[in-house]
Scaffold this active site. Structure first.
Site, PDB file in Angstrom:
ATOM      1  N   ASP A 118       0.842  -1.193   0.000  1.00  0.00           N
ATOM      2  CA  ASP A 118       0.000   0.000   0.000  1.00  0.00           C
ATOM      3  C   ASP A 118       0.882   1.249   0.000  1.00  0.00           C
ATOM      4  O   ASP A 118       2.058   1.190   0.358  1.00  0.00           O
ATOM      5  CB  ASP A 118      -0.909   0.017   1.246  1.00  0.00           C
ATOM      6  CG  ASP A 118      -2.214   0.760   1.010  1.00  0.00           C
ATOM      7  OD1 ASP A 118      -3.268   0.093   0.867  1.00  0.00           O
ATOM      8  OD2 ASP A 118      -2.191   2.011   0.949  1.00  0.00           O
ATOM      9  N   ASN A 172      -5.489  -4.763  -6.692  1.00  0.00           N
ATOM     10  CA  ASN A 172      -6.724  -4.255  -6.103  1.00  0.00           C
ATOM     11  C   ASN A 172      -6.760  -2.725  -5.959  1.00  0.00           C
ATOM     12  O   ASN A 172      -7.812  -2.115  -6.058  1.00  0.00           O
ATOM     13  CB  ASN A 172      -6.903  -4.925  -4.730  1.00  0.00           C
ATOM     14  CG  ASN A 172      -7.904  -4.208  -3.847  1.00  0.00           C
ATOM     15  OD1 ASN A 172      -9.118  -4.293  -4.074  1.00  0.00           O
ATOM     16  ND2 ASN A 172      -7.418  -3.476  -2.846  1.00  0.00           N
ATOM     17  N   SER A 211     -14.740  -3.163 -11.981  1.00  0.00           N
ATOM     18  CA  SER A 211     -15.852  -2.507 -11.280  1.00  0.00           C
ATOM     19  C   SER A 211     -17.113  -2.677 -12.109  1.00  0.00           C
ATOM     20  O   SER A 211     -17.046  -2.804 -13.338  1.00  0.00           O
ATOM     21  CB  SER A 211     -15.553  -1.016 -11.128  1.00  0.00           C
ATOM     22  OG  SER A 211     -16.690  -0.324 -10.659  1.00  0.00           O
ATOM     23  N   TYR A 262     -12.511   6.667 -14.872  1.00  0.00           N
ATOM     24  CA  TYR A 262     -12.502   5.494 -13.982  1.00  0.00           C
ATOM     25  C   TYR A 262     -13.169   4.309 -14.686  1.00  0.00           C
ATOM     26  O   TYR A 262     -12.640   3.191 -14.717  1.00  0.00           O
ATOM     27  CB  TYR A 262     -13.231   5.855 -12.689  1.00  0.00           C
ATOM     28  CG  TYR A 262     -13.384   4.730 -11.686  1.00  0.00           C
ATOM     29  CD1 TYR A 262     -12.357   4.423 -10.795  1.00  0.00           C
ATOM     30  CD2 TYR A 262     -14.563   3.991 -11.614  1.00  0.00           C
ATOM     31  CE1 TYR A 262     -12.495   3.401  -9.871  1.00  0.00           C
ATOM     32  CE2 TYR A 262     -14.713   2.967 -10.686  1.00  0.00           C
ATOM     33  CZ  TYR A 262     -13.678   2.681  -9.818  1.00  0.00           C
ATOM     34  OH  TYR A 262     -13.826   1.666  -8.893  1.00  0.00           O
ATOM     35  N   LYS A 291     -11.505   0.808 -15.811  1.00  0.00           N
ATOM     36  CA  LYS A 291     -12.012  -0.461 -15.266  1.00  0.00           C
ATOM     37  C   LYS A 291     -12.485  -1.395 -16.388  1.00  0.00           C
ATOM     38  O   LYS A 291     -12.395  -2.618 -16.267  1.00  0.00           O
ATOM     39  CB  LYS A 291     -13.141  -0.197 -14.266  1.00  0.00           C
ATOM     40  CG  LYS A 291     -12.665   0.488 -12.967  1.00  0.00           C
ATOM     41  CD  LYS A 291     -11.711  -0.388 -12.185  1.00  0.00           C
ATOM     42  CE  LYS A 291     -11.429   0.125 -10.792  1.00  0.00           C
ATOM     43  NZ  LYS A 291     -10.448  -0.697 -10.065  1.00  0.00           N
TER      44      LYS A 291
HETATM   45  N1  LIG Z   1     -15.950   0.267  -2.855  1.00  0.00           N
HETATM   46  C1  LIG Z   1     -16.687   0.081  -3.926  1.00  0.00           C
HETATM   47  O1  LIG Z   1     -17.912   0.245  -3.931  1.00  0.00           O
HETATM   48  C2  LIG Z   1     -16.050  -0.364  -5.219  1.00  0.00           C
HETATM   49  C3  LIG Z   1     -16.869  -0.724  -6.295  1.00  0.00           C
HETATM   50  C4  LIG Z   1     -16.271  -1.172  -7.456  1.00  0.00           C
HETATM   51  C5  LIG Z   1     -14.912  -1.306  -7.552  1.00  0.00           C
HETATM   52  N2  LIG Z   1     -14.129  -0.947  -6.485  1.00  0.00           N
HETATM   53  C6  LIG Z   1     -12.692  -1.135  -6.626  1.00  0.00           C
HETATM   54  O2  LIG Z   1     -12.248  -2.012  -5.571  1.00  0.00           O
HETATM   55  C7  LIG Z   1     -10.903  -1.716  -5.227  1.00  0.00           C
HETATM   56  C8  LIG Z   1     -10.760  -1.503  -3.732  1.00  0.00           C
HETATM   57  O3  LIG Z   1     -11.652  -0.484  -3.353  1.00  0.00           O
HETATM   58  P1  LIG Z   1     -11.942  -0.137  -1.803  1.00  0.00           P
HETATM   59  O4  LIG Z   1     -13.306   0.477  -1.783  1.00  0.00           O
HETATM   60  O5  LIG Z   1     -11.656  -1.307  -0.954  1.00  0.00           O
HETATM   61  O6  LIG Z   1     -10.893   1.023  -1.601  1.00  0.00           O
HETATM   62  P2  LIG Z   1     -10.311   1.696  -0.270  1.00  0.00           P
HETATM   63  O7  LIG Z   1     -10.298   3.165  -0.539  1.00  0.00           O
HETATM   64  O8  LIG Z   1     -10.972   1.206   0.965  1.00  0.00           O
HETATM   65  O9  LIG Z   1      -8.811   1.143  -0.281  1.00  0.00           O
HETATM   66  C9  LIG Z   1      -7.930   1.481  -1.300  1.00  0.00           C
HETATM   67  C10 LIG Z   1      -6.515   1.249  -0.785  1.00  0.00           C
HETATM   68  O10 LIG Z   1      -5.621   1.570  -1.863  1.00  0.00           O
HETATM   69  C11 LIG Z   1      -4.564   2.349  -1.350  1.00  0.00           C
HETATM   70  N3  LIG Z   1      -4.025   3.217  -2.407  1.00  0.00           N
HETATM   71  C12 LIG Z   1      -4.563   4.344  -2.915  1.00  0.00           C
HETATM   72  N4  LIG Z   1      -3.748   4.868  -3.845  1.00  0.00           N
HETATM   73  C13 LIG Z   1      -2.662   4.050  -3.918  1.00  0.00           C
HETATM   74  C14 LIG Z   1      -1.469   4.065  -4.679  1.00  0.00           C
HETATM   75  N5  LIG Z   1      -1.206   5.060  -5.536  1.00  0.00           N
HETATM   76  N6  LIG Z   1      -0.580   3.064  -4.520  1.00  0.00           N
HETATM   77  C15 LIG Z   1      -0.822   2.067  -3.630  1.00  0.00           C
HETATM   78  N7  LIG Z   1      -1.931   2.002  -2.871  1.00  0.00           N
HETATM   79  C16 LIG Z   1      -2.842   2.981  -3.013  1.00  0.00           C
HETATM   80  C17 LIG Z   1      -5.182   3.172  -0.220  1.00  0.00           C
HETATM   81  O11 LIG Z   1      -4.185   3.628   0.683  1.00  0.00           O
HETATM   82  C18 LIG Z   1      -6.144   2.151   0.392  1.00  0.00           C
HETATM   83  O12 LIG Z   1      -5.525   1.397   1.403  1.00  0.00           O
HETATM   84  C19 LIG Z   1     -10.509  -0.542  -6.112  1.00  0.00           C
HETATM   85  O13 LIG Z   1      -9.879  -1.010  -7.273  1.00  0.00           O
HETATM   86  C20 LIG Z   1     -11.833   0.089  -6.466  1.00  0.00           C
HETATM   87  O14 LIG Z   1     -11.775   0.830  -7.677  1.00  0.00           O
HETATM   88  C21 LIG Z   1     -14.662  -0.465  -5.342  1.00  0.00           C
END
Ligand SMILES: NC(=O)c1ccc[n+]([C@@H]2O[C@H](COP(=O)([O-])OP(=O)(O)OC[C@H]3O[C@@H](n4cnc5c(N)ncnc54)[C@H](O)[C@@H]3O)[C@@H](O)[C@H]2O)c1
Length: 269
Positions: free
Chosen positions: A37, A90, A145, A158, A162
């Site tokens: 991370d 992720n 996504s 985005y 995706k």
């Molecule tokens: N939450 C949703 O509803 C949702 C829906 C569809 C897709 N997603 C996708 O699921 C994945 C995880 O989402 P989440 O909601 O658990 O996110 P989150 O915001 O809870 O966690 C994201 C993590 O990525 C880390 N991060 C951010 N930028 C970074 C970088 N440049 N390098 C390394 N780490 C980095 C952050 O520090 C954080 O720990 C993502 O790819 C997101 O696009 C999420």
């Protein structure tokens, strides 16, 4: 016997959300986990929690916008544990303010989104594949996504990134399948942890209600819903599954878009 005994896994964005849940689930099933991370404080916390529960994990800094940091992250698997079996791409970035509609799109925002959300996934795989081949094969899990499958009013870059992940997933699956590397994508649709839901501002509460109305299931998703799917895709149980995009979205994309309105109108169709 754990489902991931003797396996080494890297998970990006593992300091929170779905990445954290997945890191913990993988470790619980016996994997040695690299918690990668940009937020090292968060990554260290996750590692501590995994260790306290009896698992094995190390924290690794990665900025997924920087190719050399991604390469360093992959090499850590070899240095620390001697091989790599699982890569979960992720992490992502989302800027609701600047990632708008097509006509209003800022070129810098578009390029940054592609860099962080699509190029990063290609680079993670590019560096991981030779090490996986050396390790006898592996499983790559990319987070796409629901936004990559349907059109929305904003988040254009985005969504395009995706959607690109889906093509990249299939290309990877086809190109390296014979070397025992599988590649699948997860397409989550609204996943929030309990704390976020409990403290949601009015506008988010309204959005959650709209989503629930359109889902087949009675609730929105939580990070464990995704972790369980990632666990399956990481394990040998899914040995025959590759090049797939699996929606984990409570069925929201399974329905005819008119269903909610037809229900409201009490029509017997
Ligand atoms: N939450 C949703 O509803 C949702 C829906 C569809 C897709 N997603 C996708 O699921 C994945 C995880 O989402 P989440 O909601 O658990 O996110 P989150 O915001 O809870 O966690 C994201 C993590 O990525 C880390 N991060 C951010 N930028 C970074 C970088 N440049 N390098 C390394 N780490 C980095 C952050 O520090 C954080 O720990 C993502 O790819 C997101 O696009 C999420």
């Amino acid at each position: 016997m754990g489902r991931l005994d003797n396996k080494v896994a890297i998970i990006t964005g593992a300091a929170s959300g779905m990445g954290e849940a997945t890191a913990k689930a993988f470790a619980q099933e016996g994997a040695k986990v690299i918690v990668a991370d940009i937020n090292m404080e968060g990554a260290e916390r996750v590692v501590k929690e995994i260790s306290s529960a009896g698992g094995t994990a190390v924290a690794q800094f990665v900025d997924i916008g920087e190719p050399e940091k991604i390469e360093e992250m992959v090499l850590r698997a070899k240095d620390e544990f001697g091989k790599l079996d699982i890569l979960h791409n992720n992490a992502a970035r989302l800027d609701f303010q600047n990632d708008v509609d097509v006509a209003g799109m800022d070129i810098f925002e578009w390029d940054e989104t592609m860099r962080y959300n699509l190029r990063s996934v290609m680079l993670g795989s590019k560096y991981a594949i030779p090490l996986m081949i050396e390790s006898g094969g592996g499983s790559i899990i990319n987070t796409s996504s629901m936004g990559g499958l349907v059109g929305e009013m904003g988040k254009t870059a985005y969504a395009a990134a995706k959607a690109g992940i889906i093509a990249l997933t299939k290309a990877t699956a086809i190109q390296y399948g014979k070397q025992n590397i599988r590649c699948n994508a997860i397409a989550p649709g609204m996943v929030l942890n309990e704390t976020i839901v409990e403290n949601a501002p009015e506008s988010l509460k309204k959005l959650i209600d709209i989503y629930i109305e359109h889902k087949a299931t009675p609730r929105i998703g939580n990070p464990m819903d995704i972790a369980y799917l990632a666990l399956y895709l990481a394990s040998d149980e899914s040995e025959y599954i590759t090049g797939q995009v699996i929606n984990a979205d409570g069925g929201i994309l399974a329905h005819n878009p008119t269903v909610v309105d037809v229900k409201k109108a009490n029509l017997n169709w």
